[in-house]
Design a protein around this motif. Structure first.
Motif, short mmCIF file in Angstrom:
data_model
loop_
_atom_site.label_atom_id
_atom_site.label_comp_id
_atom_site.label_asym_id
_atom_site.label_seq_id
_atom_site.Cartn_x
_atom_site.Cartn_y
_atom_site.Cartn_z
N LYS A 1 1.45 2.44 -34.70
CA LYS A 1 0.22 2.85 -34.31
C LYS A 1 0.10 2.43 -32.80
O LYS A 1 0.30 1.46 -32.51
CB LYS A 1 -1.08 2.33 -35.04
CG LYS A 1 -2.12 2.94 -34.56
CD LYS A 1 -3.40 2.11 -35.29
CE LYS A 1 -4.71 2.34 -34.59
NZ LYS A 1 -5.83 1.43 -35.00
N ILE A 2 0.05 3.82 -32.01
CA ILE A 2 -0.09 3.36 -30.64
C ILE A 2 -1.42 3.33 -30.22
O ILE A 2 -2.24 4.51 -30.50
CB ILE A 2 0.78 4.58 -29.76
CG1 ILE A 2 0.93 4.04 -28.11
CG2 ILE A 2 0.42 5.91 -30.22
CD1 ILE A 2 2.00 4.71 -27.46
N GLU A 3 -2.00 2.44 -29.33
CA GLU A 3 -3.32 2.60 -28.86
C GLU A 3 -3.13 2.46 -27.50
O GLU A 3 -2.26 1.84 -26.58
CB GLU A 3 -4.11 1.49 -29.17
CG GLU A 3 -4.39 1.69 -30.72
CD GLU A 3 -5.45 0.45 -31.36
OE1 GLU A 3 -6.03 -0.30 -30.14
OE2 GLU A 3 -5.52 0.19 -32.51
N PHE A 4 -4.06 3.19 -26.46
CA PHE A 4 -4.04 3.30 -25.06
C PHE A 4 -5.03 2.42 -24.30
O PHE A 4 -6.36 2.28 -25.10
CB PHE A 4 -3.81 4.83 -24.64
CG PHE A 4 -2.81 5.59 -25.02
CD1 PHE A 4 -1.64 5.40 -24.30
CD2 PHE A 4 -2.88 6.34 -26.28
CE1 PHE A 4 -0.38 6.40 -24.65
CE2 PHE A 4 -1.64 6.81 -26.67
CZ PHE A 4 -0.73 7.17 -25.95
N ASP A 5 -4.69 1.98 -23.06
CA ASP A 5 -5.87 1.38 -22.37
C ASP A 5 -6.28 0.28 -23.23
O ASP A 5 -7.63 -0.01 -23.37
CB ASP A 5 -6.92 2.18 -21.85
CG ASP A 5 -6.35 3.37 -20.89
OD1 ASP A 5 -5.45 2.91 -20.33
OD2 ASP A 5 -6.82 4.19 -20.67
N VAL A 6 -5.66 -0.65 -23.38
CA VAL A 6 -5.99 -1.82 -24.64
C VAL A 6 -6.68 -3.04 -23.65
O VAL A 6 -5.69 -3.40 -23.04
CB VAL A 6 -4.83 -2.25 -25.43
CG1 VAL A 6 -5.27 -3.37 -26.36
CG2 VAL A 6 -4.30 -1.02 -26.09
N LYS A 7 -7.82 -3.27 -23.77
CA LYS A 7 -8.43 -4.39 -23.08
C LYS A 7 -8.05 -5.72 -23.63
O LYS A 7 -8.25 -6.05 -24.91
CB LYS A 7 -9.95 -4.34 -23.26
CG LYS A 7 -10.49 -3.21 -22.19
CD LYS A 7 -12.20 -3.04 -22.26
CE LYS A 7 -12.58 -1.98 -21.54
NZ LYS A 7 -13.95 -1.79 -21.54
N LEU A 8 -7.59 -6.69 -22.74
CA LEU A 8 -7.03 -7.83 -23.18
C LEU A 8 -7.50 -9.07 -22.57
O LEU A 8 -8.06 -8.89 -21.39
CB LEU A 8 -5.49 -7.81 -23.11
CG LEU A 8 -4.83 -6.76 -24.01
CD1 LEU A 8 -3.24 -6.42 -23.30
CD2 LEU A 8 -4.73 -7.13 -25.19
#
Length: 190
Positions: free
Chosen positions: A62-69
């Motif tokens: 599962k790919i997620e974009f612009d992941v806030k970390l």
């Protein structure tokens, strides 16, 4: 105070950029390539909707974009271009406009994302990929302990700059200085 992960790439290019930007808060116009990079990220997100993960040697995930970390332990925060979540681990994906091989700064920035993902999602990150627009190359980066040690050392140096407010030395080459938006502030470069 939390350190932005994007500063690690700048720190490796020249620690004075971190000093001027992060410590002193100087604002300078962004170079053209910053907008080009943002446009490339948007395009990669759009294209990835119809692509498989084969370019990363994966059949599924599962790919997620612009992941806030964020990591309280490391005192850093950032926005990963993409993260692929697998059942037992996660992989960091960074999109870069130019280059043919990963730079030290890009690898350190990726390591920062890896430790934040590990803390935030409680999942291991053994590797990641840097995807370059030029020539469509994808480079796999192994996240090893020595990279985490380098990240820790960079954080300590940035915190020292913050505490002492002393401009660090620079080992930047003349070519690096010529493309730097902070060249007018160094006062020891020709």
């Amino acid at each position: 105070m939390s350190i932005p992960s994007s500063l690690f790439r700048q720190y490796c290019f020249c620690p004075r950029i971190v000093y001027f930007q992060y410590i002193l808060g100087l604002k300078v116009p962004s170079p053209l390539w910053v907008k080009q990079g943002v446009d490339y990220h948007v395009r990669e997100q759009q294209l990835s909707q119809s692509r498989t993960l084969k370019r990363y040697d994966l059949n599924s995930g599962k790919i997620e974009f612009d992941v806030k970390l964020r990591s309280a332990k490391w005192g850093i925060h950032g926005l990963a271009d993409a993260v692929i979540f697998l059942p037992e681990e996660a992989l960091v994906i960074e999109f870069k406009l130019t280059c043919t091989k990963p730079s030290r700064g890009q690898i350190l920035q990726m390591t920062a994302y890896a430790v934040m993902i590990e803390e935030q999602y409680n999942i291991g990150v053994k590797s990641g990929f840097i995807s370059y627009k030029s020539k469509g190359r994808v480079h796999k980066i192994e996240i090893k302990e020595e990279l985490k040690t380098s990240l820790s050392n960079a954080i300590k140096h940035i915190e020292l700059m913050q505490n002492t407010q002393i401009m660090p030395d620079s080992s930047a080459s003349q070519a690096q200085c010529e493309q730097c938006e902070y060249i007018n502030f160094c006062n020891d470069r020709e």
